[in-house]
Design a protein around this motif. Sequence first.
Motif, PDB file in Angstrom:
ATOM      1  N   LEU A  82      -5.037 -11.874  23.194  1.00 20.43           N
ATOM      2  CA  LEU A  82      -6.126 -11.535  22.277  1.00 20.43           C
ATOM      3  C   LEU A  82      -5.621 -10.817  21.032  1.00 20.43           C
ATOM      4  O   LEU A  82      -6.431 -10.331  20.233  1.00 20.43           O
ATOM      5  CB  LEU A  82      -7.147 -10.647  22.999  1.00 20.43           C
ATOM      6  CG  LEU A  82      -7.863 -11.272  24.197  1.00 20.43           C
ATOM      7  CD1 LEU A  82      -8.668 -10.217  24.939  1.00 20.43           C
ATOM      8  CD2 LEU A  82      -8.759 -12.412  23.753  1.00 20.43           C
ATOM      9  N   GLY A  83      -4.309 -10.722  20.883  1.00 18.29           N
ATOM     10  CA  GLY A  83      -3.761  -9.987  19.749  1.00 18.29           C
ATOM     11  C   GLY A  83      -3.751  -8.488  19.963  1.00 18.29           C
ATOM     12  O   GLY A  83      -3.530  -7.719  19.031  1.00 18.29           O
ATOM     13  N   LEU A  84      -3.972  -8.049  21.212  1.00 15.62           N
ATOM     14  CA  LEU A  84      -3.993  -6.635  21.558  1.00 15.62           C
ATOM     15  C   LEU A  84      -2.751  -6.290  22.395  1.00 15.62           C
ATOM     16  O   LEU A  84      -1.897  -7.139  22.626  1.00 15.62           O
ATOM     17  CB  LEU A  84      -5.279  -6.312  22.323  1.00 15.62           C
ATOM     18  CG  LEU A  84      -6.579  -6.587  21.561  1.00 15.62           C
ATOM     19  CD1 LEU A  84      -7.779  -6.425  22.487  1.00 15.62           C
ATOM     20  CD2 LEU A  84      -6.707  -5.665  20.359  1.00 15.62           C
ATOM     21  N   ILE A  85      -2.654  -5.057  22.842  1.00 15.31           N
ATOM     22  CA  ILE A  85      -1.539  -4.627  23.683  1.00 15.31           C
ATOM     23  C   ILE A  85      -2.073  -3.766  24.830  1.00 15.31           C
ATOM     24  O   ILE A  85      -3.122  -3.130  24.691  1.00 15.31           O
ATOM     25  CB  ILE A  85      -0.467  -3.837  22.891  1.00 15.31           C
ATOM     26  CG1 ILE A  85      -1.085  -2.611  22.199  1.00 15.31           C
ATOM     27  CG2 ILE A  85       0.221  -4.742  21.879  1.00 15.31           C
ATOM     28  CD1 ILE A  85      -0.063  -1.728  21.511  1.00 15.31           C
ATOM     29  N   PRO A  86      -1.366  -3.733  25.961  1.00 10.18           N
ATOM     30  CA  PRO A  86      -1.786  -2.873  27.082  1.00 10.18           C
ATOM     31  C   PRO A  86      -1.377  -1.423  26.812  1.00 10.18           C
ATOM     32  O   PRO A  86      -0.422  -0.905  27.379  1.00 10.18           O
ATOM     33  CB  PRO A  86      -1.051  -3.473  28.282  1.00 10.18           C
ATOM     34  CG  PRO A  86       0.139  -4.164  27.699  1.00 10.18           C
ATOM     35  CD  PRO A  86      -0.225  -4.593  26.312  1.00 10.18           C
ATOM     36  N   ALA A  87      -2.109  -0.776  25.925  1.00 15.56           N
ATOM     37  CA  ALA A  87      -1.698   0.526  25.398  1.00 15.56           C
ATOM     38  C   ALA A  87      -2.066   1.695  26.310  1.00 15.56           C
ATOM     39  O   ALA A  87      -1.190   2.345  26.884  1.00 15.56           O
ATOM     40  CB  ALA A  87      -2.294   0.729  24.009  1.00 15.56           C
ATOM     41  N   THR A  88      -3.367   1.955  26.476  1.00 11.84           N
ATOM     42  CA  THR A  88      -3.757   3.145  27.238  1.00 11.84           C
ATOM     43  C   THR A  88      -3.426   3.014  28.719  1.00 11.84           C
ATOM     44  O   THR A  88      -3.237   4.020  29.407  1.00 11.84           O
ATOM     45  CB  THR A  88      -5.255   3.452  27.061  1.00 11.84           C
ATOM     46  OG1 THR A  88      -6.014   2.276  27.349  1.00 11.84           O
ATOM     47  CG2 THR A  88      -5.546   3.903  25.642  1.00 11.84           C
ATOM     48  N   ILE A  89      -3.346   1.777  29.222  1.00 10.30           N
ATOM     49  CA  ILE A  89      -2.950   1.598  30.621  1.00 10.30           C
ATOM     50  C   ILE A  89      -1.433   1.636  30.779  1.00 10.30           C
ATOM     51  O   ILE A  89      -0.928   1.765  31.895  1.00 10.30           O
ATOM     52  CB  ILE A  89      -3.489   0.281  31.207  1.00 10.30           C
ATOM     53  CG1 ILE A  89      -2.858  -0.940  30.532  1.00 10.30           C
ATOM     54  CG2 ILE A  89      -5.003   0.225  31.119  1.00 10.30           C
ATOM     55  CD1 ILE A  89      -3.208  -2.263  31.188  1.00 10.30           C
ATOM     56  N   GLY A  90      -0.708   1.533  29.672  1.00  9.91           N
ATOM     57  CA  GLY A  90       0.739   1.390  29.725  1.00  9.91           C
ATOM     58  C   GLY A  90       1.474   2.457  30.521  1.00  9.91           C
ATOM     59  O   GLY A  90       2.330   2.126  31.350  1.00  9.91           O
ATOM     60  N   PRO A  91       1.181   3.756  30.313  1.00  7.10           N
ATOM     61  CA  PRO A  91       1.920   4.777  31.061  1.00  7.10           C
ATOM     62  C   PRO A  91       1.783   4.641  32.576  1.00  7.10           C
ATOM     63  O   PRO A  91       2.733   4.892  33.320  1.00  7.10           O
ATOM     64  CB  PRO A  91       1.304   6.084  30.564  1.00  7.10           C
ATOM     65  CG  PRO A  91       0.751   5.761  29.224  1.00  7.10           C
ATOM     66  CD  PRO A  91       0.270   4.345  29.332  1.00  7.10           C
ATOM     67  N   TYR A  92       0.608   4.229  33.029  1.00  8.04           N
ATOM     68  CA  TYR A  92       0.351   4.133  34.466  1.00  8.04           C
ATOM     69  C   TYR A  92       1.009   2.876  35.052  1.00  8.04           C
ATOM     70  O   TYR A  92       1.552   2.910  36.164  1.00  8.04           O
ATOM     71  CB  TYR A  92      -1.150   4.138  34.733  1.00  8.04           C
ATOM     72  CG  TYR A  92      -1.835   5.273  34.016  1.00  8.04           C
ATOM     73  CD1 TYR A  92      -1.727   6.573  34.470  1.00  8.04           C
ATOM     74  CD2 TYR A  92      -2.532   5.052  32.832  1.00  8.04           C
ATOM     75  CE1 TYR A  92      -2.314   7.627  33.797  1.00  8.04           C
ATOM     76  CE2 TYR A  92      -3.129   6.101  32.142  1.00  8.04           C
ATOM     77  CZ  TYR A  92      -3.015   7.384  32.629  1.00  8.04           C
ATOM     78  OH  TYR A  92      -3.588   8.423  31.943  1.00  8.04           O
ATOM     79  N   VAL A  93       0.962   1.790  34.288  1.00  4.24           N
ATOM     80  CA  VAL A  93       1.605   0.554  34.723  1.00  4.24           C
ATOM     81  C   VAL A  93       3.114   0.754  34.826  1.00  4.24           C
ATOM     82  O   VAL A  93       3.748   0.352  35.806  1.00  4.24           O
ATOM     83  CB  VAL A  93       1.269  -0.593  33.745  1.00  4.24           C
ATOM     84  CG1 VAL A  93       2.110  -1.831  34.048  1.00  4.24           C
ATOM     85  CG2 VAL A  93      -0.219  -0.935  33.816  1.00  4.24           C
ATOM     86  N   ILE A  94       3.697   1.397  33.835  1.00  2.00           N
ATOM     87  CA  ILE A  94       5.149   1.605  33.831  1.00  2.00           C
ATOM     88  C   ILE A  94       5.553   2.628  34.898  1.00  2.00           C
ATOM     89  O   ILE A  94       6.599   2.487  35.542  1.00  2.00           O
ATOM     90  CB  ILE A  94       5.618   2.011  32.430  1.00  2.00           C
ATOM     91  CG1 ILE A  94       5.415   0.828  31.474  1.00  2.00           C
ATOM     92  CG2 ILE A  94       7.085   2.433  32.429  1.00  2.00           C
ATOM     93  CD1 ILE A  94       5.580   1.165  30.015  1.00  2.00           C
ATOM     94  N   ALA A  95       4.712   3.646  35.099  1.00  5.16           N
ATOM     95  CA  ALA A  95       4.998   4.607  36.169  1.00  5.16           C
ATOM     96  C   ALA A  95       5.006   3.924  37.527  1.00  5.16           C
ATOM     97  O   ALA A  95       5.799   4.268  38.410  1.00  5.16           O
ATOM     98  CB  ALA A  95       3.972   5.740  36.149  1.00  5.16           C
ATOM     99  N   ARG A  96       4.151   2.940  37.703  1.00  3.17           N
ATOM    100  CA  ARG A  96       4.072   2.243  38.976  1.00  3.17           C
ATOM    101  C   ARG A  96       5.182   1.213  39.122  1.00  3.17           C
ATOM    102  O   ARG A  96       5.832   1.122  40.174  1.00  3.17           O
ATOM    103  CB  ARG A  96       2.698   1.564  39.100  1.00  3.17           C
ATOM    104  CG  ARG A  96       2.477   0.718  40.362  1.00  3.17           C
ATOM    105  CD  ARG A  96       2.744   1.490  41.646  1.00  3.17           C
ATOM    106  NE  ARG A  96       1.975   2.684  41.764  1.00  3.17           N
ATOM    107  CZ  ARG A  96       0.731   2.758  42.236  1.00  3.17           C
ATOM    108  NH1 ARG A  96       0.110   1.658  42.621  1.00  3.17           N
ATOM    109  NH2 ARG A  96       0.109   3.905  42.332  1.00  3.17           N
ATOM    110  N   MET A  97       5.428   0.412  38.104  1.00  2.00           N
ATOM    111  CA  MET A  97       6.396  -0.683  38.204  1.00  2.00           C
ATOM    112  C   MET A  97       7.819  -0.263  37.874  1.00  2.00           C
ATOM    113  O   MET A  97       8.772  -0.838  38.392  1.00  2.00           O
ATOM    114  CB  MET A  97       6.004  -1.813  37.241  1.00  2.00           C
ATOM    115  CG  MET A  97       4.713  -2.536  37.551  1.00  2.00           C
ATOM    116  SD  MET A  97       4.591  -3.945  36.418  1.00  2.00           S
ATOM    117  CE  MET A  97       2.935  -4.497  36.717  1.00  2.00           C
ATOM    118  N   GLY A  98       7.976   0.716  36.982  1.00  2.00           N
ATOM    119  CA  GLY A  98       9.271   0.960  36.363  1.00  2.00           C
ATOM    120  C   GLY A  98       9.414   0.053  35.149  1.00  2.00           C
ATOM    121  O   GLY A  98       8.818  -1.027  35.083  1.00  2.00           O
ATOM    122  N   GLU A  99      10.205   0.485  34.183  1.00  3.22           N
ATOM    123  CA  GLU A  99      10.307  -0.272  32.934  1.00  3.22           C
ATOM    124  C   GLU A  99      10.831  -1.687  33.143  1.00  3.22           C
ATOM    125  O   GLU A  99      10.293  -2.656  32.581  1.00  3.22           O
ATOM    126  CB  GLU A  99      11.205   0.452  31.930  1.00  3.22           C
ATOM    127  CG  GLU A  99      11.314  -0.282  30.604  1.00  3.22           C
ATOM    128  CD  GLU A  99      12.307   0.351  29.650  1.00  3.22           C
ATOM    129  OE1 GLU A  99      12.659  -0.315  28.657  1.00  3.22           O
ATOM    130  OE2 GLU A  99      12.734   1.494  29.887  1.00  3.22           O
TER     131      GLU A  99
END
Length: 262
Positions: free
Chosen positions: A139-156
């Motif tokens: 959609l031309g957007l980015i997973p911004a506000t969810i990003g810290p939680y997604v990366i904390a869960r998955m790892g970079e």
Amino acid sequence: MFETISLTTDARGIATLTLDRAEKHNAMSAQMISELTQAARQLGEDDAVRAVVLTGAGKSFCAGGDLGWMRDQMSADPETRFSEARKLAEMLQALNTMSRPLIGAVQGNAFGGGVGLAAVCDVAIGAIGLKMGLTETRLGLIPATIGPYVIARMGEARARRVFMSARLFDAAEAVELGLLAKAVPSADLSAAVEKEVLPYLSCAPGAVASAKSLVRSLGPTIDNLVIDQTIQALVERWETTEAHEGISAFFEKRKPSWSNEG
């Protein structure tokens, strides 16, 4: 009390927080974001609650952000954009920091913000057949506000496999990515969640809350500075021509200008 979510608590103190916009695949509207924030704070302050199950009504866990809500941001003034982005970020942080353990029961589809909701759970269990995806870039957007939680869960490293491509992945791959703890047949989802919830009934509630606070403090930092960074990133994306094109293309039922799909 709530219109877009439902909240029940059984005699044992197990609360069930249900996203309740089944007709919209539980897409998060401004009202749902507000109600989830309120519910998270309410549950965290309720001494009778021992654990919380987060799930979605109907066919989907959560289809992400409501497209109407996103479209409204395209024409909003900068102050409104910042305010709405902050409400979204504060909702995620309220769930993430809630003192009660949060167990996710994820079925159907979980896209965009729905992946973020799974990521803030202490344990998330998915039903086989589930489809997930960080679909914002379509959609031309980015997973911004969810990003810290997604990366904390998955790892970079694992997050980079799915963070930018918007590709969909199934429950088995979500387990491999670290987003889900396990995947089970749909018929077994409730029983699997119950197995995760049951041990907390033997634990001291205060100790559980302290242990959750400690483990969060030892993990990746998600503080006001990080949250503000994600809000700024989201607002800047909302202002781009790509975001306008992506949202417009969705509502006009056409491919966006950048799509080369056959």
